[in-house]
Design an enzyme around this catalytic site. Structure first.
Site, PDB file in Angstrom:
ATOM      1  N   ASN A  31       0.868  -1.188   0.000  1.00 58.60           N
ATOM      2  CA  ASN A  31       0.000   0.000   0.000  1.00 58.60           C
ATOM      3  C   ASN A  31       0.890   1.217   0.000  1.00 58.60           C
ATOM      4  OD1 ASN A  31       0.484   0.919   2.835  1.00 58.60           O
ATOM      5  ND2 ASN A  31      -0.403  -1.063   3.288  1.00 58.60           N
ATOM      6  N   GLY A  43      -2.401  -9.569   4.162  1.00 63.88           N
ATOM      7  CA  GLY A  43      -2.257 -10.324   2.909  1.00 63.88           C
ATOM      8  C   GLY A  43      -0.822 -10.676   2.581  1.00 63.88           C
ATOM      9  N   ASP A  80       1.525  -8.741   1.594  1.00 64.05           N
ATOM     10  CA  ASP A  80       2.426  -7.725   2.158  1.00 64.05           C
ATOM     11  C   ASP A  80       2.890  -8.149   3.561  1.00 64.05           C
ATOM     12  OD1 ASP A  80       3.763  -5.298   2.292  1.00 64.05           O
ATOM     13  OD2 ASP A  80       1.972  -4.086   2.664  1.00 64.05           O
ATOM     14  N   THR A 138      -5.999  -8.213  -6.089  1.00 60.86           N
ATOM     15  CA  THR A 138      -7.154  -9.134  -6.129  1.00 60.86           C
ATOM     16  C   THR A 138      -7.574  -9.665  -4.761  1.00 60.86           C
ATOM     17  OG1 THR A 138      -5.839 -11.131  -6.538  1.00 60.86           O
ATOM     18  CG2 THR A 138      -6.547  -9.870  -8.473  1.00 60.86           C
TER      19      THR A 138
HETATM   20  N1  AR6 Z   1       1.873 -15.522  -1.576  1.00 61.23           N
HETATM   21  C1  AR6 Z   1       1.285 -15.240  -2.759  1.00 61.23           C
HETATM   22  N2  AR6 Z   1       0.097 -14.631  -2.877  1.00 61.23           N
HETATM   23  C2  AR6 Z   1      -0.547 -14.310  -1.729  1.00 61.23           C
HETATM   24  C3  AR6 Z   1      -0.012 -14.567  -0.434  1.00 61.23           C
HETATM   25  C4  AR6 Z   1       1.260 -15.201  -0.402  1.00 61.23           C
HETATM   26  N3  AR6 Z   1       1.875 -15.496   0.758  1.00 61.23           N
HETATM   27  N4  AR6 Z   1      -0.903 -14.106   0.478  1.00 61.23           N
HETATM   28  C5  AR6 Z   1      -1.959 -13.596  -0.204  1.00 61.23           C
HETATM   29  N5  AR6 Z   1      -1.750 -13.722  -1.532  1.00 61.23           N
HETATM   30  P1  AR6 Z   1      -3.691  -8.837  -0.963  1.00 61.23           P
HETATM   31  P2  AR6 Z   1      -4.192  -6.364  -2.504  1.00 61.23           P
HETATM   32  C6  AR6 Z   1      -2.602 -13.300  -2.660  1.00 61.23           C
HETATM   33  O1  AR6 Z   1      -4.926  -8.632  -0.163  1.00 61.23           O
HETATM   34  O2  AR6 Z   1      -5.536  -6.857  -2.894  1.00 61.23           O
HETATM   35  C7  AR6 Z   1      -2.335  -5.465   2.181  1.00 61.23           C
HETATM   36  O3  AR6 Z   1      -2.791  -5.257   3.485  1.00 61.23           O
HETATM   37  C8  AR6 Z   1      -4.088 -13.156  -2.403  1.00 61.23           C
HETATM   38  O4  AR6 Z   1      -4.743 -14.411  -2.522  1.00 61.23           O
HETATM   39  O5  AR6 Z   1      -2.466  -9.286  -0.269  1.00 61.23           O
HETATM   40  O6  AR6 Z   1      -3.317  -5.770  -3.546  1.00 61.23           O
HETATM   41  C9  AR6 Z   1      -1.475  -4.294   1.683  1.00 61.23           C
HETATM   42  O7  AR6 Z   1      -0.717  -3.708   2.723  1.00 61.23           O
HETATM   43  C10 AR6 Z   1      -4.505 -12.200  -3.505  1.00 61.23           C
HETATM   44  O8  AR6 Z   1      -4.828 -12.918  -4.696  1.00 61.23           O
HETATM   45  O9  AR6 Z   1      -3.282  -7.471  -1.769  1.00 61.23           O
HETATM   46  C11 AR6 Z   1      -2.495  -3.348   1.140  1.00 61.23           C
HETATM   47  O10 AR6 Z   1      -3.040  -2.537   2.153  1.00 61.23           O
HETATM   48  C12 AR6 Z   1      -3.243 -11.382  -3.783  1.00 61.23           C
HETATM   49  O11 AR6 Z   1      -2.187 -12.014  -3.050  1.00 61.23           O
HETATM   50  C13 AR6 Z   1      -3.576  -4.268   0.583  1.00 61.23           C
HETATM   51  O12 AR6 Z   1      -3.454  -5.491   1.321  1.00 61.23           O
HETATM   52  C14 AR6 Z   1      -3.349  -9.937  -3.334  1.00 61.23           C
HETATM   53  O13 AR6 Z   1      -4.069  -9.852  -2.120  1.00 61.23           O
HETATM   54  C15 AR6 Z   1      -3.344  -4.570  -0.862  1.00 61.23           C
HETATM   55  O14 AR6 Z   1      -4.418  -5.312  -1.350  1.00 61.23           O
END
Ligand code: AR6
Length: 170
Positions: A24, A32, A34, A122
């Site tokens: 972010n 997630g 991050d 996503t």
């Molecule tokens: N390895 C690979 N993919 C993953 C993992 C992992 N360990 N964990 C989750 N995913 P998101 P965004 C996938 O929510 O939508 C954070 O708090 C998950 O299934 O991580 O871009 C940041 O700090 C999904 O398909 O990121 C921001 O505030 C994808 O990663 C916010 O979330 C992205 O999900 C960003 O939201």
């Protein structure tokens, strides 16, 4: 031409020159992927993110910055900020495309050969997965590089894996 691979895995386990984090704009971590990257990679990643923030301020949506990968098997983490889906398909698609382009450009400027992407936006940011996948694949296919050899799409959930499997067959 860049070779494209697909895997269902935890991106913190991937041995690539760079893995791409869905960050972010604060660059200070979150949930997630991050959260997973900062937890597994250790404090060095956050320290470098703070240095970047002190130098240039927040990271804007669609832009990308790079840090060490700390304790991870990758060499670098590229942090990009995806758009929060708000129903404006044109604007959100453009911003997501920028994430892929800017991450690829950054990897190329560092002379990297392999880069692994998460499915940016996503998760918490609620970007429709099918559209996000189409944009990701298109941006990689359109990117011309003499340096980058391989892009790995790392899907964490089955739905994304299925979407990418279908898209990559086309
Ligand atoms: N390895 C690979 N993919 C993953 C993992 C992992 N360990 N964990 C989750 N995913 P998101 P965004 C996938 O929510 O939508 C954070 O708090 C998950 O299934 O991580 O871009 C940041 O700090 C999904 O398909 O990121 C921001 O505030 C994808 O990663 C916010 O979330 C992205 O999900 C960003 O939201």
């Amino acid at each position: 031409m860049i070779n494209i691979e697909l895997t269902k895995d935890d991106i913190t386990k991937i041995e690539a020159d760079a893995i791409v984090n869905a960050a972010n704009s604060s660059l200070l971590g979150g949930g997630g992927v991050d959260g997973a990257i900062h937890r597994a990679g250790g404090k060095q990643i956050l320290d470098e993110c703070i240095e970047i923030r002190n130098r240039q301020g927040k990271c804007k949506t669609g832009e990308a910055v790079v840090t060490t990968a700390g304790n991870l098997p990758a060499k670098y983490v590229i942090h990009t900020v995806g758009p929060v889906w708000n129903g404006d398909e044109e604007k959100c698609s453009e911003l997501l495309a920028n994430c892929y382009q800017n991450s690829l450009k950054l990897a190329e400027s560092l002379g990297l050969n392999t880069i692994a992407f998460t499915n940016i936006s996503t998760g918490v940011y609620r970007f429709p997965k099918e559209l996000a996948g189409k944009i990701a694949v298109k941006e990689i296919k359109n990117f011309k590089s003499e340096i980058l050899e391989k892009v790995i799409f790392v899907c964490f959930d089955e739905e994304n894996e299925e979407i990418y499997r279908t898209l990559l067959k086309e």
